[in-house]
Design a protein around this motif. Sequence first.
Motif, short mmCIF file in Angstrom:
data_model
loop_
_atom_site.label_atom_id
_atom_site.label_comp_id
_atom_site.label_asym_id
_atom_site.label_seq_id
_atom_site.Cartn_x
_atom_site.Cartn_y
_atom_site.Cartn_z
N ALA A 279 0.85 -1.18 0.00
CA ALA A 279 0.00 0.00 0.00
C ALA A 279 0.89 1.23 0.00
O ALA A 279 2.09 1.15 0.29
CB ALA A 279 -0.93 -0.01 1.21
N PRO A 280 0.36 2.40 -0.33
CA PRO A 280 1.19 3.61 -0.36
C PRO A 280 1.78 3.95 1.00
O PRO A 280 1.32 3.49 2.05
CB PRO A 280 0.21 4.69 -0.83
N CYS A 281 2.83 4.78 0.97
CA CYS A 281 3.49 5.31 2.18
C CYS A 281 4.10 4.20 3.03
O CYS A 281 4.14 4.31 4.27
CB CYS A 281 2.52 6.14 3.01
N GLY A 282 4.61 3.15 2.42
CA GLY A 282 5.30 2.10 3.16
C GLY A 282 4.41 1.33 4.13
O GLY A 282 4.87 0.93 5.20
N ARG A 283 3.17 1.11 3.75
CA ARG A 283 2.22 0.42 4.62
C ARG A 283 1.87 -0.94 4.02
O ARG A 283 1.92 -1.15 2.80
CB ARG A 283 0.95 1.25 4.82
N TYR A 284 1.50 -1.85 4.92
CA TYR A 284 1.06 -3.18 4.48
C TYR A 284 -0.39 -3.35 4.90
O TYR A 284 -0.74 -3.21 6.08
CB TYR A 284 1.92 -4.27 5.11
N ARG A 285 -1.24 -3.69 3.96
CA ARG A 285 -2.66 -3.86 4.21
C ARG A 285 -2.98 -5.35 4.31
O ARG A 285 -2.67 -6.13 3.39
CB ARG A 285 -3.49 -3.22 3.09
N LEU A 286 -3.60 -5.74 5.42
CA LEU A 286 -3.96 -7.13 5.63
C LEU A 286 -5.12 -7.52 4.73
O LEU A 286 -5.94 -6.68 4.33
CB LEU A 286 -4.34 -7.38 7.10
N SER A 287 -5.19 -8.82 4.42
CA SER A 287 -6.25 -9.31 3.53
C SER A 287 -7.57 -9.52 4.25
O SER A 287 -8.57 -9.83 3.59
CB SER A 287 -5.81 -10.64 2.89
#
Length: 587
Positions: A279-287
Amino acid sequence: MRANQACLTDVAYVAEAPSAQAAGLVWRVGGAMSGGGRTRGNGLRVLDRPFTVAAPSGARSRDRLFLSSTDEEVLRLVGRHLGQLARADLAARIRLGNVKAAGARRTERKRALTRHSSSRWAGAITRSSEDQYQLALRCLYDQQAGLRRSVRKITARLAAPCGQRLNGVRGYADEAERQSKQRRLQILGARLVEVEARISSGRPTVVVGGRQLLKQRHRLADVDLTVEEWQERWDAARLFLTADGESGAPHGNYTVTADPDCGAVAIALPEPLRHLANAPCGRYRLSCTVTFHHRREEWLDRITANKAVRYDIVHDPHRDRWYLDASWSATPVRPPAPEDLARAGARLLGVDINADHLAACVVDAHGNPVGQPFTLSTDLSGPASRRDGQLRAAITELLTVAVEHGCSGVAIENLDFAEARAIGRETMGRGRRGKRFRRTVAGMPTAKFRERLRGIAHHRGLIVVAVDPAYTSRWGGRHWQNPLQQQARITVTRHHCASLAIGRRALGHGLRRRPDVTRRRPEDRLGRATGQAVPRPGAPGTADPPRMPGTPHTGGKTRVHRRDQLALSLPFKTVRKAAGSGRFEAI
């Protein structure tokens, strides 16, 4: 329940503990503690004043995360990386010793951690290290107090000859027991020296992951674990996935964000793991998504207003599940003092805590029992989750009865068996009987019951009042067992009488009943005397079996005793002598 030892409140309820005061965990409503363990000239203890237990200072909700294999791998990498940084920072904080806030060098430590994570992750790590250090230091002080009590008690008994008494202190039964206690005194003295040395240096020992789990590594067969299972639990306990909330940040937390509309969860990755971002800005989005069914409205109100919400990601290796915990602080509310409850004419539900059951009785504003006392069994056997569930179920039933009877709160004893656990070997009997009694005392969930009760009662709109536990069972059984038995259909025990005594003490009444008062004329009996409760006699003919006309009365509940004071005035008639006869007739 009867407790003759001095009542020592634990950390969450001690008014002198500055950390507890700052956290808003306690209010000494109704006055400061007055007695402690001091005694009067007649040998009776000086009782502590009742106080209102503070409402919970925060709220917490949990929801399960249904992660994919990729999500689990990313969370493990982040947790291990941050856990390694957290352990290094905790070690650095311990090396600084017991210093003031300015000497803890938190700014320098946070700046060093930011290069390997982020500013917000570093702030959470340094805050967690300081909390862990202060908790370990308080545990050392508690251990020191317990060891001192044990050493003092054993030394006093060793000064007395075997089988005799010296200044009211009983010596040991024989020489063999005396020698074993001398050896134990040496062991306790060595432990006390070690603990005091740690306190003076300001360097407590902390095991990240738990000392109990660490010791299980050397006896895996006893706990029925394999090396792989133990290693999985050890790694899960040492993960660090805690993100502190921030007011004004998007949805109350920038590091871990939960969307209120779709429930999506996104995590800000540390600097060395930014390549894993999806995801943007160095983020990780969980499923997966979260809902937070418990306290959902409170959670939505906070995140939509961008108020601070803390998130903790927890892994349970035993069930192989991942959870997301959301917690936030509550607005402090000052509860009414016990004196205010008494002036308002409030009812209370007195509760006596025992090893296998809870005894309770409803008490009105005048200190009189309402209805019949009752008992709730508490089977606290099995694993911790089952014990906690049984305790919650018993508390829920207690509060349901309190609401049905129109009670404003619950009165409990301010019990703490710290001293009993420290010197129980010297004061609670010998042999198997003494060991069984000590296990019973150690198994009573006094602190857990109090914490669960104040949380659930707060959300039911009830108040919790804590009283001094001295003499409740003794005086309750002496002065109230017979009156309660006369109006109850169950067998009244001393525990029921103790619950009545607890409720009376919470409302400011004495435990003893008033002595017999001068008998009044029927026309002057307008109501029950204040401070004295007696059973109300039943209507004639309600005995079992019913009394027929002409049958001599053998006593029982239907007979009005000459010392009974009725709550309502008795009907009386004016009579006159009939003309021309020697009989009287009513007018």
